[in-house]
Design an enzyme around this catalytic site. Structure first.
Site, mmCIF file in Angstrom:
data_model
loop_
_atom_site.group_PDB
_atom_site.id
_atom_site.type_symbol
_atom_site.label_atom_id
_atom_site.label_comp_id
_atom_site.label_asym_id
_atom_site.label_seq_id
_atom_site.Cartn_x
_atom_site.Cartn_y
_atom_site.Cartn_z
ATOM 1 N N TYR A 17 -8.791 4.776 1.201
ATOM 2 C CA TYR A 17 -7.986 3.546 1.268
ATOM 3 C C TYR A 17 -8.553 2.515 2.245
ATOM 4 O O TYR A 17 -8.090 1.381 2.276
ATOM 5 C CB TYR A 17 -6.549 3.869 1.691
ATOM 6 C CG TYR A 17 -5.795 4.671 0.671
ATOM 7 C CD1 TYR A 17 -5.383 4.091 -0.533
ATOM 8 C CD2 TYR A 17 -5.497 6.006 0.895
ATOM 9 C CE1 TYR A 17 -4.697 4.835 -1.482
ATOM 10 C CE2 TYR A 17 -4.804 6.752 -0.045
ATOM 11 C CZ TYR A 17 -4.406 6.165 -1.234
ATOM 12 O OH TYR A 17 -3.723 6.885 -2.173
ATOM 13 N N HIS A 22 -4.570 -3.317 0.568
ATOM 14 C CA HIS A 22 -3.288 -2.904 1.138
ATOM 15 C C HIS A 22 -3.430 -2.540 2.620
ATOM 16 O O HIS A 22 -2.443 -2.380 3.323
ATOM 17 C CB HIS A 22 -2.756 -1.702 0.349
ATOM 18 C CG HIS A 22 -1.273 -1.723 0.104
ATOM 19 N ND1 HIS A 22 -0.494 -2.855 0.206
ATOM 20 C CD2 HIS A 22 -0.419 -0.731 -0.259
ATOM 21 C CE1 HIS A 22 0.772 -2.554 -0.079
ATOM 22 N NE2 HIS A 22 0.841 -1.270 -0.365
ATOM 23 N N PHE A 68 1.587 6.858 5.259
ATOM 24 C CA PHE A 68 1.512 6.124 3.992
ATOM 25 C C PHE A 68 2.519 4.975 4.036
ATOM 26 O O PHE A 68 3.536 5.028 4.706
ATOM 27 C CB PHE A 68 1.682 7.008 2.742
ATOM 28 C CG PHE A 68 0.459 7.842 2.479
ATOM 29 C CD1 PHE A 68 -0.638 7.302 1.837
ATOM 30 C CD2 PHE A 68 0.382 9.143 2.941
ATOM 31 C CE1 PHE A 68 -1.793 8.051 1.630
ATOM 32 C CE2 PHE A 68 -0.767 9.904 2.746
ATOM 33 C CZ PHE A 68 -1.846 9.344 2.085
ATOM 34 N N ASN A 70 4.830 3.440 2.265
ATOM 35 C CA ASN A 70 6.272 3.371 2.016
ATOM 36 C C ASN A 70 7.109 4.208 2.980
ATOM 37 O O ASN A 70 8.331 4.248 2.868
ATOM 38 C CB ASN A 70 6.589 3.738 0.552
ATOM 39 C CG ASN A 70 6.055 5.104 0.186
ATOM 40 O OD1 ASN A 70 5.443 5.780 1.005
ATOM 41 N ND2 ASN A 70 6.279 5.526 -1.051
ATOM 42 N N ASP A 95 -0.466 -6.989 4.355
ATOM 43 C CA ASP A 95 -1.072 -7.739 3.250
ATOM 44 C C ASP A 95 0.008 -8.506 2.486
ATOM 45 O O ASP A 95 1.082 -7.977 2.237
ATOM 46 C CB ASP A 95 -1.800 -6.784 2.309
ATOM 47 C CG ASP A 95 -0.877 -5.671 1.782
ATOM 48 O OD1 ASP A 95 -0.299 -4.941 2.614
ATOM 49 O OD2 ASP A 95 -0.718 -5.543 0.552
ATOM 50 N N ASN A 116 6.809 -2.552 0.308
ATOM 51 C CA ASN A 116 7.471 -1.287 0.639
ATOM 52 C C ASN A 116 7.390 -0.922 2.115
ATOM 53 O O ASN A 116 8.310 -0.303 2.652
ATOM 54 C CB ASN A 116 6.891 -0.143 -0.206
ATOM 55 C CG ASN A 116 7.287 -0.275 -1.672
ATOM 56 O OD1 ASN A 116 8.345 -0.830 -1.974
ATOM 57 N ND2 ASN A 116 6.453 0.200 -2.566
#
Length: 196
Positions: A17, A22, A68, A70, A95, A116
């Site tokens: 990632y 994101h 993560f 959320n 972002d 989220n």
């Protein structure tokens, strides 16, 4: 003038990632820490990596949740509760689909805009009254494409715009710490990343 005591950058943990759009909030916190010769260290009780900047009147903690996106509120809530940091003393960088690459804006409170990470932090703090730093990543044009887009890598030209904006945003956070939000907004919102 409320001081900012906690700078949070949102993203997803893991090498796959790292370069995805994101993770713009992670990029900002990394850049800000590097500017001040700091590196973030894992802190299990806060479910993330943290650093602390003490300089003159500044006493700023930095956090990248490793939960993560959320579940970002789990980390933010844990650290804020531990150090008795109020929502209005928190700045969250993330972002923003609704801004183009090369643009970043401060915002105070308000809704999550469907993000989220912001949703989860609002729930964890029991308040939307924290400050936000929205880093433009642009929009793919259709909501069905959003997930793939935010979890994808930007082309080099867009990445350069985002990197330049993040460098400018780091300066604006210093203005925020010294002179308050209005001065920081004026500086950041007048910045235009150079488009080739």
């Amino acid at each position: 003038m409320s001081t900012i005591r906690l700078l949070v950058g949102l993203g997803n943990p893991g090498p796959e990632y790292l370069q995805t759009r994101h993770n713009a909030g992670f990029w900002l916190v990394d850049a800000f820490a590097q500017r001040h010769g700091l590196s973030l260290q894992p802190e299990t009780k806060f479910f993330g990596t943290t650093a602390r900047l003490q300089k003159g009147a500044w006493d700023l903690r930095m956090l990248q949740p490793m939960t993560f996106m959320n579940r970002s509120g789990k980390a933010v809530g844990a650290l804020a509760n531990f150090y008795k940091i109020q929502p209005e003393e928190i700045l969250v960088a993330y972002d923003e689909l609704d801004l183009p690459p090369g643009v970043a804006k401060f915002k105070s409170g308000g809704g999550s805009g469907g993000h989220n990470g912001i949703k989860d932090i609002t729930a964890a703090l029991g308040s939307p009254d924290f400050h936000r730093l929205r880093i433009g990543i642009g929009h793919p044009g259709h909501k069905s494409k959003v997930t793939g887009y935010v979890l994808g890598k930007a082309p080099a030209t867009e990445q350069q715009l985002m990197d330049d904006t993040i460098a400018q945003a780091c300066q604006s956070i210093e203005v925020l710490l010294d002179q308050g939000l209005l001065a920081a907004q004026q500086q950041l919102h007048s910045f235009k990343a150079q488009r080739d």
